[in-house]
Motif scaffolding. Sequence first.
Motif, PDB file in Angstrom:
ATOM      1  N   GLY A  75       0.821  -1.205   0.000  1.00  0.00           N
ATOM      2  CA  GLY A  75       0.000   0.000   0.000  1.00  0.00           C
ATOM      3  C   GLY A  75       0.857   1.257   0.000  1.00  0.00           C
ATOM      4  O   GLY A  75       1.735   1.434  -0.842  1.00  0.00           O
ATOM      5  N   GLY A  76       0.623   2.136   0.960  1.00  0.00           N
ATOM      6  CA  GLY A  76       1.369   3.380   1.077  1.00  0.00           C
ATOM      7  C   GLY A  76       2.736   3.241   1.692  1.00  0.00           C
ATOM      8  O   GLY A  76       3.382   4.253   1.999  1.00  0.00           O
ATOM      9  N   GLY A  77       3.206   2.011   1.863  1.00  0.00           N
ATOM     10  CA  GLY A  77       4.584   1.768   2.272  1.00  0.00           C
ATOM     11  C   GLY A  77       4.885   1.929   3.739  1.00  0.00           C
ATOM     12  O   GLY A  77       6.057   1.886   4.145  1.00  0.00           O
ATOM     13  N   GLN A  78       3.856   2.053   4.574  1.00  0.00           N
ATOM     14  CA  GLN A  78       4.108   2.315   5.986  1.00  0.00           C
ATOM     15  C   GLN A  78       4.916   1.207   6.652  1.00  0.00           C
ATOM     16  O   GLN A  78       5.863   1.471   7.391  1.00  0.00           O
ATOM     17  N   GLY A  79       4.547  -0.055   6.396  1.00  0.00           N
ATOM     18  CA  GLY A  79       5.276  -1.161   7.001  1.00  0.00           C
ATOM     19  C   GLY A  79       6.697  -1.265   6.486  1.00  0.00           C
ATOM     20  O   GLY A  79       7.628  -1.558   7.244  1.00  0.00           O
ATOM     21  N   THR A  80       6.890  -1.006   5.201  1.00  0.00           N
ATOM     22  CA  THR A  80       8.223  -1.069   4.614  1.00  0.00           C
ATOM     23  C   THR A  80       9.125   0.008   5.205  1.00  0.00           C
ATOM     24  O   THR A  80      10.256  -0.258   5.623  1.00  0.00           O
ATOM     25  N   VAL A  81       8.629   1.231   5.245  1.00  0.00           N
ATOM     26  CA  VAL A  81       9.412   2.349   5.773  1.00  0.00           C
ATOM     27  C   VAL A  81       9.677   2.161   7.260  1.00  0.00           C
ATOM     28  O   VAL A  81      10.802   2.360   7.743  1.00  0.00           O
ATOM     29  N   GLY A  82       8.653   1.739   8.010  1.00  0.00           N
ATOM     30  CA  GLY A  82       8.835   1.534   9.446  1.00  0.00           C
ATOM     31  C   GLY A  82       9.834   0.439   9.751  1.00  0.00           C
ATOM     32  O   GLY A  82      10.602   0.540  10.719  1.00  0.00           O
ATOM     33  N   ALA A  89       3.992   5.716  -1.142  1.00  0.00           N
ATOM     34  CA  ALA A  89       5.045   4.963  -0.468  1.00  0.00           C
ATOM     35  C   ALA A  89       6.403   5.620  -0.691  1.00  0.00           C
ATOM     36  O   ALA A  89       7.208   5.761   0.241  1.00  0.00           O
ATOM     37  N   ARG A  90       6.670   6.030  -1.913  1.00  0.00           N
ATOM     38  CA  ARG A  90       7.957   6.667  -2.213  1.00  0.00           C
ATOM     39  C   ARG A  90       8.064   8.027  -1.539  1.00  0.00           C
ATOM     40  O   ARG A  90       9.137   8.434  -1.089  1.00  0.00           O
ATOM     41  N   GLN A  91       6.944   8.734  -1.449  1.00  0.00           N
ATOM     42  CA  GLN A  91       6.935  10.014  -0.734  1.00  0.00           C
ATOM     43  C   GLN A  91       7.242   9.800   0.752  1.00  0.00           C
ATOM     44  O   GLN A  91       8.038  10.539   1.339  1.00  0.00           O
TER      45      GLN A  91
END
Length: 256
Positions: free
Chosen positions: A66-73, A95-97
Motif C-alpha cells: 500500500g502506502g509503504g508504511q510497514g516497509t518504511v517503518g 510509499a515513495r513520498q
Amino acid sequence: MRDLHQSNRRLWDEWSDDFQAIWRSDTDEDELPPAPSPFAADAPGGPQPEILESVEGKAYVELGCGGGQGTVGTAEIGAEPAVGVDFSGEQLRYARQLRDEYGVDAQFVQGDVTDLPLPDDRFDVASSEAAFQMVEHVDRAFAEAHRVLREGGVFVFSVLHPLHEALDPETGTLAESYVDPGPREIEIDEAFEETLTVFDRTVADLHNGLVDAGFEVRRLLEHHNHEVEQNEPEESDQPDVLWKIPQSVRFWAVAQ
C-alpha cells in the motif's frame, strides 16, 4: 466476466488520495506521518523474539505494501534492504513520498502478490498487513511468499479477523457467514467507479493455507483494535460487542 484483481487495483488507484489523507490526518505539520512496523515493540501482539530476535540487517519485503508504511517503518528499525510490493501505482507514489520523508533506504516495486517480480530465496523476513483478504487465489500468494523467502525465513501475515468481518456491530449479530469465502463486495464511495472485493477465509483456512505452502506456523495471535485495548466499554462510543471479538488475526510462520 469482471476481473476482480484489476477491479481492486483500479479501486485503490482511485481511493488512494482519500485513504492516505485519512492516514495522515492526525499528523501535525512538524511531525512525520505514522509508519508502523509489524516488528516494532508496540505492534499488535508484540514482537516474538523466540521466532525472530531482530530485523536489523535482515533482507525484508512487504507484500501488498500500500502506502509503504510497514516497509518504511521496518527500514527505520534496521532492515536492509527493505522492499515493498503493491499492485496500485497510486499507493506506491505515496510509499515513495513516505520513504523520502523518513529518509530511509527502501525500494518499491509494482507487482502482484500472486506473481511477485522478485527472485527466489531473496529475503530473510516478509510481512503482509490487511492485504491478502483482497486476493482471490490466496494459495498462490502464500506460495509466492514462501518462494522469495530463504529457508528459515519468517513470514508475519495479518488480516482482519473473519469473525469481525462477519459481524454487524450495531446489532451485535452476524451479517455475513463466517464460513462463506465470498467474494464479498464493499462500496467504499458511491462516487467511485469500482467496489472493493474481498474474500473472507476462516482462521483454519488461513492456517492450513500457510502449512500447505510450506510454512510452519509458530504463533497465532488474535487481538483487538487500539480503541478497545486502551479503553473500557463505558468510556467509549464504540459498540459494546467489539470488546467481545478480535479485530484481526496474525500468524508468525517460518519457511521450511
